[in-house]
Design a protein around this motif. Structure first.
Motif, short mmCIF file in Angstrom:
data_model
loop_
_atom_site.label_atom_id
_atom_site.label_comp_id
_atom_site.label_asym_id
_atom_site.label_seq_id
_atom_site.Cartn_x
_atom_site.Cartn_y
_atom_site.Cartn_z
N HIS A 79 29.81 23.99 10.19
CA HIS A 79 28.54 23.47 9.67
C HIS A 79 28.47 23.50 8.15
CE1 HIS A 79 27.92 27.82 9.53
NE2 HIS A 79 26.91 27.60 8.72
N GLN A 80 29.40 24.21 7.50
CA GLN A 80 29.35 24.35 6.05
C GLN A 80 30.09 23.23 5.32
OE1 GLN A 80 31.01 28.22 5.28
NE2 GLN A 80 29.31 29.33 6.25
N MET A 81 30.78 22.37 6.07
CA MET A 81 31.65 21.39 5.42
C MET A 81 30.87 20.29 4.71
SD MET A 81 34.80 20.89 8.10
CE MET A 81 33.74 20.17 9.35
N GLY A 82 29.68 20.00 5.17
CA GLY A 82 28.99 18.81 4.69
C GLY A 82 29.11 17.74 5.73
N ALA A 83 29.15 16.50 5.30
CA ALA A 83 29.23 15.42 6.27
C ALA A 83 29.79 14.18 5.60
CB ALA A 83 27.84 15.12 6.86
N SER A 84 30.27 13.26 6.43
CA SER A 84 30.82 12.02 5.88
C SER A 84 29.73 11.15 5.28
CB SER A 84 31.56 11.26 6.97
OG SER A 84 30.69 10.98 8.06
N GLN A 85 28.47 11.35 5.69
CA GLN A 85 27.37 10.57 5.17
C GLN A 85 26.31 11.49 4.57
OE1 GLN A 85 27.14 7.24 5.02
NE2 GLN A 85 29.11 6.93 6.02
N LEU A 86 26.55 11.94 3.34
CA LEU A 86 25.55 12.75 2.64
C LEU A 86 24.43 11.84 2.14
CD1 LEU A 86 27.77 15.10 0.44
CD2 LEU A 86 26.39 15.78 2.39
N LEU A 99 34.80 6.76 -1.84
CA LEU A 99 34.46 7.20 -3.18
C LEU A 99 33.89 8.60 -3.14
CD1 LEU A 99 34.33 6.15 -6.15
CD2 LEU A 99 31.96 5.44 -5.65
N SER A 100 34.32 9.46 -4.07
CA SER A 100 33.85 10.85 -4.08
C SER A 100 32.37 10.91 -4.45
CB SER A 100 34.67 11.67 -5.08
OG SER A 100 34.50 11.16 -6.39
N PRO A 101 31.67 11.98 -4.06
CA PRO A 101 30.24 12.09 -4.39
C PRO A 101 29.96 12.02 -5.89
CG PRO A 101 30.80 13.64 -2.66
CD PRO A 101 32.09 13.03 -3.12
N ALA A 105 38.42 11.42 7.58
CA ALA A 105 38.42 12.25 6.38
C ALA A 105 37.17 11.99 5.55
CB ALA A 105 39.67 11.95 5.55
N PHE A 106 36.67 13.04 4.88
CA PHE A 106 35.55 12.87 3.97
C PHE A 106 35.59 13.94 2.88
CE2 PHE A 106 33.84 15.52 7.40
CZ PHE A 106 33.20 16.55 6.72
N TRP A 107 34.77 13.73 1.85
CA TRP A 107 34.72 14.62 0.69
C TRP A 107 33.77 15.79 0.92
CZ3 TRP A 107 37.63 14.20 -3.69
CH2 TRP A 107 38.26 12.98 -3.94
N SER A 108 34.07 16.90 0.28
CA SER A 108 33.09 17.98 0.17
C SER A 108 32.02 17.52 -0.82
CB SER A 108 33.74 19.27 -0.33
OG SER A 108 34.22 19.11 -1.66
N PRO A 109 30.81 18.05 -0.74
CA PRO A 109 29.74 17.60 -1.63
C PRO A 109 30.06 17.77 -3.12
CG PRO A 109 28.84 18.83 0.21
CD PRO A 109 30.32 18.98 0.29
N ASP A 110 30.90 18.75 -3.48
CA ASP A 110 31.22 18.96 -4.90
C ASP A 110 32.47 18.20 -5.34
OD1 ASP A 110 33.25 20.37 -3.72
OD2 ASP A 110 32.73 22.31 -4.61
N SER A 111 32.99 17.34 -4.47
CA SER A 111 34.14 16.48 -4.79
C SER A 111 35.42 17.24 -5.10
CB SER A 111 33.80 15.56 -5.99
OG SER A 111 32.65 14.79 -5.75
N SER A 112 35.52 18.47 -4.62
CA SER A 112 36.71 19.28 -4.92
C SER A 112 37.65 19.43 -3.73
CB SER A 112 36.30 20.67 -5.40
OG SER A 112 35.71 21.41 -4.33
N THR A 113 37.17 19.07 -2.54
CA THR A 113 37.92 19.35 -1.31
C THR A 113 37.81 18.17 -0.36
OG1 THR A 113 37.49 21.73 -1.53
CG2 THR A 113 38.12 20.94 0.65
N ILE A 114 38.87 17.98 0.41
CA ILE A 114 38.87 16.97 1.46
C ILE A 114 38.84 17.67 2.81
CG2 ILE A 114 40.16 15.06 2.51
CD1 ILE A 114 39.04 14.47 -0.27
N VAL A 146 23.55 16.08 8.72
CA VAL A 146 23.31 16.57 10.08
C VAL A 146 24.61 17.08 10.66
CG1 VAL A 146 22.65 15.92 12.43
CG2 VAL A 146 21.35 15.04 10.49
N PHE A 147 24.57 18.27 11.25
CA PHE A 147 25.71 18.82 11.98
C PHE A 147 25.25 19.22 13.38
CE2 PHE A 147 27.95 22.65 13.48
CZ PHE A 147 29.22 22.12 13.63
N GLU A 148 25.87 18.66 14.39
CA GLU A 148 25.55 18.97 15.79
C GLU A 148 24.04 18.87 16.06
OE1 GLU A 148 27.68 19.85 18.52
OE2 GLU A 148 29.09 18.88 17.18
#
Length: 822
Positions: A113-120, A517-519, A70-79, A132-134
């Protein structure tokens, strides 16, 4: 949600033990209590359900397919989280907005590819983020998504430079993207080749005469030299060309490399390229072609050769390379194995004289983190490296003097046994020239900081508990971390204010709790479980006392109905030390009534692993199997014997040079506890386990032949000289240096002690513990005319087992062994 929260809070703690809250201060408690702890069932179970082996060993989809990765969306609104696809080994992604209900929605492949990543990765003012995605690089800016690469080449490790450009890697090429003009520029290219040289007249009499006598040959040589010189001049005087490649040398392998945020320097580690040994193969008898396949496998510790690494600083402004000497590291030339060498020499009738030894050194590798051992300060002017000795006795943190081209030691962690391959997180504070790191030097993993001008590090946490997974906020206000403060088997989330050292507990849950921790650093994504509840996702504000909200509820209706027995975690007194052996005990409701019971002791694998905690076990099949045994009147024990994780350095290193001795002593204490406290018949106790647990089963039956009446060794190690180097050399050194430790620790030397029935289950395509381990031990038993054993082989299985039919067959045999002999 309120209903679940009430249920979660109903989990009971018989007594809060092992630590008090005072452990958060600077005191170091030295004693553990012997209180019992357990969790309670939170579902309305059906007491009439009987566990069956067929259900327990079936594909685990029936549990409900719990959330993973599991990881956060970049705007901290979605998992975003993964979940196993039903009936398949594939995983799907799900999107779960914090304000929504339910388990979220399936993310379409077109949107992955729009989700973001666990390591922003963020730029300095956090206005841009990259991921990075794929294998392709994406950038988020002002809610807009920009795709920088779209190719079949793999790109990785994005980072922002201080000048605003984004750098990503393609192999060992470092490419910078300029947001102002959209250009891509190669900043550095690492080549494992020798640097090209201007053509010269070959050496040797015939070559020299050829060039002297034949003008055509001499002219060709001059033309090639002129072309080489012209190309060098063009590169130097024409800014449109990429800088010259950095040649590491032919036959070298790059271990890691890192570019400074200033873009002026690059640090790399390299070693001599190792070639595969043709004998490192494993036969696979069940192949798609019908042929026997020779699959390549890892080398054995017996065959390991030291792999010293060169640490090279490259100044990209002029292309110069500077190898950094390790001689400034304290203890770099100590003969740290002198006592071991002397003991082994004495056994051979020789005398060993200690001397200075130039130790093989390289970057630290940690099985528990994915960070690099090369850490640049955000200011781009400071670099820290974490190094280890290949004899496993030292870990160093050093900074690099970019001007003087040398290492400056900052911290040394020395261990006479071995430096842990966990608890090595480290990095820089963002706004000062200060390092933070984990260290076991006090006997437990704790947080430290050290300014570059400080003589000694500052200890931030203290107590008989383990700190892990430190996360620093971007403004240096807090360090968040996980620790088992209240009990060795309960993990919660804490944060430390760096300004004043104040520590706050953020979660207060029984079980195991991991966090992200959220972004925006305002919320915690939690992955929480107990002995009776598989992992689910929760969210809470990143502050003490925050309300917990459950995000996923994936547990199946079938699972909820099971009449599960929660194990009690008890502290078994040790006859060999002041600390008890924390152990799970599964008890039938009426265990004190009637005749003395049958019992089984399960031995967990990995050695360095914690299983007698209050979280959901990775051994979930064994958990259900133990419940099945309890339904039939058995008592079951699962011990965190010495060597297990979660109990500090001394517990971990008790097995140094004597694997299978402290652990079996703990099993003896476990048997005594069962007889005294659980109405167990001493003559009706069996044992089993896999991998390290299989090794322990061997050692128990071979060295304590009257302790158990039967045992099952699954995918077991029989001779540590045949196991891998990274794990084994920590504990036993290497066979060429310390054969005493291998002969003291390997079951194959003690087979003559077998008196009771032994079941050996072995997968044949196991690339972790080789099938050869079982074959050699079986042959030795045959030669010793010992008949108290049976062997079951699994032709298509590797170390972890995948087929439900294999699991079912294996555990039917284990159950049969116990039913017939206990």
């Amino acid at each position: 949600m309120k209903t679940f929260r009430k249920a979660l809070l109903s989990l009971s703690l018989t007594a809060l033990c092992w630590h008090s809250s005072a452990a958060l201060a600077k005191a170091e408690p030295q004693t553990w209590t012997t209180d019992t702890i357990s969790v309670q069932q939170v579902f309305s179970a059906n007491p009439d359900i009987r566990f069956t082996m067929e259900q327990i060993m079936a594909d685990p989809d029936w549990l409900g397919r719990q959330p993973e990765t599991a990881f956060w969306s970049p705007d901290s609104s979605t998992i975003y989280y993964q979940r196993k696809r039903e009936g398949s080994e594939l995983r799907d992604w799900f999107s779960r907005p914090l304000l929504a209900e339910g388990n979220g929605e399936l993310v379409k492949l077109a949107h992955w590819h729009q989700m973001g990543a666990s390591q922003l990765v963020y730029n300095s003012d956090r206005s841009k983020a990259a991921y990075v995605f794929e294998g392709n690089v994406f950038v988020l800016q002002n809610g807009e998504l920009l795709q920088l690469t779209r190719s079949n080449s793999s790109h990785s490790r994005p980072q922002f430079l201080l000048d605003g450009r984004l750098v990503y890697q393609q192999g060992w090429d470092f490419i910078a993207y300029d947001f102002n003009n959209g250009s891509h520029t190669e900043l550095a290219s690492l080549k494992t080749e020798d640097a090209p040289k201007a053509p010269a007249v070959p050496k040797g009499y015939l070559a020299q005469e050829q060039h002297k006598l034949l003008e055509f040959v001499a002219l060709q040589q001059r033309n090639q030299a002129e072309r080489f010189d012209a190309q060098q001049q063009l590169r130097q005087q024409n800014a449109s060309l990429a800088p010259a490649a950095i040649y590491v040398g032919k036959g070298q392998q790059i271990v890691d490399a890192s570019l400074s945020p200033a873009g002026t320097h690059l640090i790399l580690a390299s070693r001599k390229q190792s070639s595969r040994n043709e004998k490192d193969i494993m036969p696979n008898y069940i192949s798609a072609t019908g042929d026997i396949l020779a699959q390549p496998v890892r080398a054995r510790v017996n065959d390991f050769k030291p792999e010293p690494q060169k640490l090279i600083l490259v100044d990209l402004r002029d292309g110069s390379q500077h190898e950094l000497s390790y001689t400034s590291l304290p203890g770099y030339n100590e003969d740290v194995l002198a006592e071991v060498k002397a003991e082994n020499a004495k056994a051979r009738g020789e005398t060993y004289k200690s001397a200075k030894v130039i130790r093989d050194i390289g970057l630290m590798t940690d099985w528990y983190w994915s960070q690099s051992a090369l850490r640049w300060h955000p200011n781009g002017q400071q670099l820290a490296v974490m190094l280890k000795a290949f004899d496993n006795k030292d870990r160093w943190i050093a900074t690099v003097d970019l001007v003087g081209k040398k290492l400056q030691p900052q911290h040394r962690l020395h261990d006479k046994a071995w430096v842990n391959y966990a608890f090595n997180d480290f990095g820089w504070l963002n706004n000062s020239e200060t390092l933070y790191f984990l260290s076991e030097e006090s006997g437990y993993s704790h947080l430290y900081t050290k300014g570059l001008k400080d003589r000694n590090p500052k200890k931030l946490t203290a107590g008989t508990f383990e700190v892990s997974n430190p996360v620093l906020t971007h403004n240096d206000q807090y360090l968040y971390y996980t620790a088992n403060v209240s009990h060795p088997g309960i993990y919660n989330v804490y944060r430390l204010a760096l300004a004043n050292g104040q520590i706050e507990q953020l979660t207060n849950l029984l079980g195991s709790t991991e966090f992200t921790l959220s972004p925006d650093e305002q919320k915690l994504l939690l992955r929480h479980s107990t002995n009776l509840l598989p992992p689910e996702l929760y969210v809470a504000d990143a502050r003490p006392g925050a309300e917990l909200k459950q995000l996923t509820n994936t547990i199946s209706a079938q699972f909820r109905e099971l009449p599960l027995v929660a194990p009690q975690v008890v502290a078994v007194p040790s006859s060999h030390g002041k600390h008890p052996v924390f152990s799970k005990v599964y008890l039938p409701a009426d265990y004190q009534q009637g005749e003395a019971r049958r019992a089984v002791i399960f031995n967990h694998g990995a050695g360095y692993l914690q299983n007698s905690d209050l979280g959901w076990s990775g051994y979930f099949r064994e958990f259900f199997f133990h419940n099945l045994l309890v339904q039939q009147g058995y008592v079951v024990m699962d011990m965190d014997f010495r060597a297990s994780k979660g109990y500090g350095r001394d517990w971990r290193t008790a097995i140094y040079r004597q694997m299978g001795t402290p652990e079996i002593q703990d099993l003896v204490d476990g048997v005594e506890w069962l007889v005294k406290h659980a109405n167990v018949d001493r003559k009706r106790i069996g044992t089993y386990g896999g991998s390290y647990g299989g090794f322990m089963t061997f050692m128990a039956l071979f060295k304590e032949p009257e302790l158990f009446q039967a045992g099952a060794a699954l995918r077991p190690v029989s001779d540590w000289a045949y196991y891998n180097h990274p794990y084994t050399s920590n504990i036993l050194n290497t066979p060429d240096i310390d054969p005493i430790a291998y002969e003291r620790s390997s079951p194959i030397y003690f087979t003559q002690g077998l008196k009771k029935p032994l079941l050996i289950n072995a997968p044949m395509v196991d690339d972790n513990v080789f099938f050869q381990d079982v074959v050699r031990l079986v042959q030795r038993l045959i030669e010793q005319e010992i008949i108290h054993f049976e062997t079951a082989i699994y032709p298509v299985e590797n170390h972890g087992f995948r087929q439900p039919s294999s699991w079912l067959d294996e555990y039917r045999r284990i159950y049969k062994l116990f039913e017939q002999n206990l």
